[in-house]
Design a protein around this motif. Sequence first.
Motif, PDB file in Angstrom:
ATOM      1  N   VAL A  11      -5.677 -10.259  -1.676  1.00  0.00           N
ATOM      2  CA  VAL A  11      -5.186 -11.549  -2.167  1.00  0.00           C
ATOM      3  C   VAL A  11      -3.791 -11.848  -1.610  1.00  0.00           C
ATOM      4  O   VAL A  11      -2.901 -10.993  -1.614  1.00  0.00           O
ATOM      5  N   HIS A  12      -3.639 -13.063  -1.125  1.00  0.00           N
ATOM      6  CA  HIS A  12      -2.357 -13.580  -0.649  1.00  0.00           C
ATOM      7  C   HIS A  12      -2.063 -14.871  -1.418  1.00  0.00           C
ATOM      8  O   HIS A  12      -2.978 -15.613  -1.766  1.00  0.00           O
ATOM      9  N   LYS A  13      -0.780 -15.143  -1.653  1.00  0.00           N
ATOM     10  CA  LYS A  13      -0.370 -16.412  -2.255  1.00  0.00           C
ATOM     11  C   LYS A  13       0.894 -16.888  -1.561  1.00  0.00           C
ATOM     12  O   LYS A  13       1.880 -16.154  -1.443  1.00  0.00           O
ATOM     13  N   SER A  14       0.836 -18.118  -1.075  1.00  0.00           N
ATOM     14  CA  SER A  14       1.989 -18.752  -0.428  1.00  0.00           C
ATOM     15  C   SER A  14       2.270 -20.071  -1.114  1.00  0.00           C
ATOM     16  O   SER A  14       1.360 -20.746  -1.596  1.00  0.00           O
ATOM     17  N   PHE A  15       3.529 -20.434  -1.142  1.00  0.00           N
ATOM     18  CA  PHE A  15       3.961 -21.748  -1.587  1.00  0.00           C
ATOM     19  C   PHE A  15       4.643 -22.384  -0.386  1.00  0.00           C
ATOM     20  O   PHE A  15       5.795 -22.072  -0.087  1.00  0.00           O
ATOM     21  N   GLY A  16       3.894 -23.231   0.339  1.00  0.00           N
ATOM     22  CA  GLY A  16       4.415 -23.778   1.580  1.00  0.00           C
ATOM     23  C   GLY A  16       4.669 -22.647   2.560  1.00  0.00           C
ATOM     24  O   GLY A  16       3.817 -21.779   2.746  1.00  0.00           O
ATOM     25  N   PRO A  17       5.865 -22.601   3.148  1.00  0.00           N
ATOM     26  CA  PRO A  17       6.157 -21.550   4.132  1.00  0.00           C
ATOM     27  C   PRO A  17       6.561 -20.209   3.507  1.00  0.00           C
ATOM     28  O   PRO A  17       6.763 -19.238   4.219  1.00  0.00           O
ATOM     29  N   ILE A  18       6.651 -20.167   2.178  1.00  0.00           N
ATOM     30  CA  ILE A  18       7.123 -18.951   1.508  1.00  0.00           C
ATOM     31  C   ILE A  18       5.937 -18.125   1.026  1.00  0.00           C
ATOM     32  O   ILE A  18       5.159 -18.557   0.172  1.00  0.00           O
ATOM     33  N   ASP A  19       5.788 -16.916   1.600  1.00  0.00           N
ATOM     34  CA  ASP A  19       4.743 -15.981   1.170  1.00  0.00           C
ATOM     35  C   ASP A  19       5.257 -15.200  -0.031  1.00  0.00           C
ATOM     36  O   ASP A  19       6.321 -14.582   0.026  1.00  0.00           O
ATOM     37  N   VAL A  20       4.480 -15.232  -1.112  1.00  0.00           N
ATOM     38  CA  VAL A  20       4.896 -14.571  -2.346  1.00  0.00           C
ATOM     39  C   VAL A  20       4.127 -13.272  -2.569  1.00  0.00           C
ATOM     40  O   VAL A  20       4.709 -12.253  -2.910  1.00  0.00           O
ATOM     41  N   LEU A  21       2.822 -13.308  -2.394  1.00  0.00           N
ATOM     42  CA  LEU A  21       1.989 -12.112  -2.530  1.00  0.00           C
ATOM     43  C   LEU A  21       1.337 -11.805  -1.192  1.00  0.00           C
ATOM     44  O   LEU A  21       0.861 -12.706  -0.507  1.00  0.00           O
ATOM     45  N   HIS A  22       1.293 -10.528  -0.840  1.00  0.00           N
ATOM     46  CA  HIS A  22       0.757 -10.107   0.455  1.00  0.00           C
ATOM     47  C   HIS A  22      -0.300  -9.025   0.246  1.00  0.00           C
ATOM     48  O   HIS A  22       0.020  -7.932  -0.228  1.00  0.00           O
ATOM     49  N   ASP A  23      -1.533  -9.312   0.571  1.00  0.00           N
ATOM     50  CA  ASP A  23      -2.607  -8.318   0.619  1.00  0.00           C
ATOM     51  C   ASP A  23      -2.696  -7.470  -0.660  1.00  0.00           C
ATOM     52  O   ASP A  23      -2.671  -6.248  -0.613  1.00  0.00           O
ATOM     53  N   ILE A  24      -2.797  -8.132  -1.808  1.00  0.00           N
ATOM     54  CA  ILE A  24      -2.889  -7.443  -3.095  1.00  0.00           C
ATOM     55  C   ILE A  24      -4.336  -7.028  -3.349  1.00  0.00           C
ATOM     56  O   ILE A  24      -5.243  -7.851  -3.295  1.00  0.00           O
ATOM     57  N   SER A  25      -4.541  -5.746  -3.601  1.00  0.00           N
ATOM     58  CA  SER A  25      -5.847  -5.226  -3.986  1.00  0.00           C
ATOM     59  C   SER A  25      -5.672  -4.459  -5.290  1.00  0.00           C
ATOM     60  O   SER A  25      -4.692  -3.734  -5.473  1.00  0.00           O
ATOM     61  N   LEU A  26      -6.635  -4.635  -6.196  1.00  0.00           N
ATOM     62  CA  LEU A  26      -6.512  -4.092  -7.544  1.00  0.00           C
ATOM     63  C   LEU A  26      -7.894  -3.952  -8.152  1.00  0.00           C
ATOM     64  O   LEU A  26      -8.764  -4.783  -7.905  1.00  0.00           O
ATOM     65  N   GLU A  27      -8.110  -2.899  -8.919  1.00  0.00           N
ATOM     66  CA  GLU A  27      -9.343  -2.729  -9.683  1.00  0.00           C
ATOM     67  C   GLU A  27      -8.982  -2.328 -11.107  1.00  0.00           C
ATOM     68  O   GLU A  27      -8.142  -1.453 -11.305  1.00  0.00           O
ATOM     69  N   VAL A  28      -9.615  -2.970 -12.068  1.00  0.00           N
ATOM     70  CA  VAL A  28      -9.445  -2.611 -13.474  1.00  0.00           C
ATOM     71  C   VAL A  28     -10.842  -2.414 -14.053  1.00  0.00           C
ATOM     72  O   VAL A  28     -11.664  -3.329 -14.021  1.00  0.00           O
ATOM     73  N   CYS A  29     -11.095  -1.219 -14.567  1.00  0.00           N
ATOM     74  CA  CYS A  29     -12.395  -0.890 -15.145  1.00  0.00           C
ATOM     75  C   CYS A  29     -12.320  -0.933 -16.667  1.00  0.00           C
ATOM     76  O   CYS A  29     -11.233  -0.926 -17.256  1.00  0.00           O
ATOM     77  N   ALA A  30     -13.480  -0.985 -17.297  1.00  0.00           N
ATOM     78  CA  ALA A  30     -13.559  -1.019 -18.757  1.00  0.00           C
ATOM     79  C   ALA A  30     -12.811   0.176 -19.348  1.00  0.00           C
ATOM     80  O   ALA A  30     -12.918   1.299 -18.847  1.00  0.00           O
ATOM     81  N   GLY A  31     -12.017  -0.082 -20.368  1.00  0.00           N
ATOM     82  CA  GLY A  31     -11.288   0.965 -21.069  1.00  0.00           C
ATOM     83  C   GLY A  31      -9.958   1.334 -20.442  1.00  0.00           C
ATOM     84  O   GLY A  31      -9.212   2.115 -21.011  1.00  0.00           O
ATOM     85  N   GLU A  32      -9.649   0.780 -19.283  1.00  0.00           N
ATOM     86  CA  GLU A  32      -8.381   1.087 -18.632  1.00  0.00           C
ATOM     87  C   GLU A  32      -7.269   0.194 -19.168  1.00  0.00           C
ATOM     88  O   GLU A  32      -7.510  -0.932 -19.581  1.00  0.00           O
ATOM     89  N   VAL A  33      -6.063   0.722 -19.120  1.00  0.00           N
ATOM     90  CA  VAL A  33      -4.867  -0.037 -19.463  1.00  0.00           C
ATOM     91  C   VAL A  33      -4.028  -0.106 -18.194  1.00  0.00           C
ATOM     92  O   VAL A  33      -3.832   0.899 -17.511  1.00  0.00           O
ATOM     93  N   LEU A  34      -3.546  -1.285 -17.875  1.00  0.00           N
ATOM     94  CA  LEU A  34      -2.786  -1.492 -16.650  1.00  0.00           C
ATOM     95  C   LEU A  34      -1.374  -1.938 -16.993  1.00  0.00           C
ATOM     96  O   LEU A  34      -1.173  -2.773 -17.870  1.00  0.00           O
ATOM     97  N   CYS A  35      -0.406  -1.384 -16.284  1.00  0.00           N
ATOM     98  CA  CYS A  35       0.987  -1.788 -16.424  1.00  0.00           C
ATOM     99  C   CYS A  35       1.434  -2.362 -15.083  1.00  0.00           C
ATOM    100  O   CYS A  35       1.211  -1.756 -14.037  1.00  0.00           O
TER     101      CYS A  35
END
Length: 80
Positions: A11-35
């Motif tokens: 996942v990437h997120k840009s606002f115009g020419p400003i890149d905010v998130l770069h190549d985000i990968s994440l998995e959350v399974c049942a019963g997991e807690v994420l911080c």
Amino acid sequence: MTTPLLQLKGVHKSFGPIDVLHDISLEVCAGEVLCLLGDNGAGKSTLIRLLSGVHKPTSGEMLMNGKPVLFENPREASNG
């Protein structure tokens, strides 16, 4: 192996020419807690806004229970 409840793939997120998130990968399974930790300006709030339907990713894929999703608004995200 069980399918994660939530997955982000490249996942990437840009606002115009400003890149905010770069190549985000994440998995959350049942019963997991994420911080989510990071310095100011690291993109934590932007990531939460993507997951809650406030923003849409510029590119990449979000999946819930193995199926692609793209929330149009926070109400849709809360209904999952």
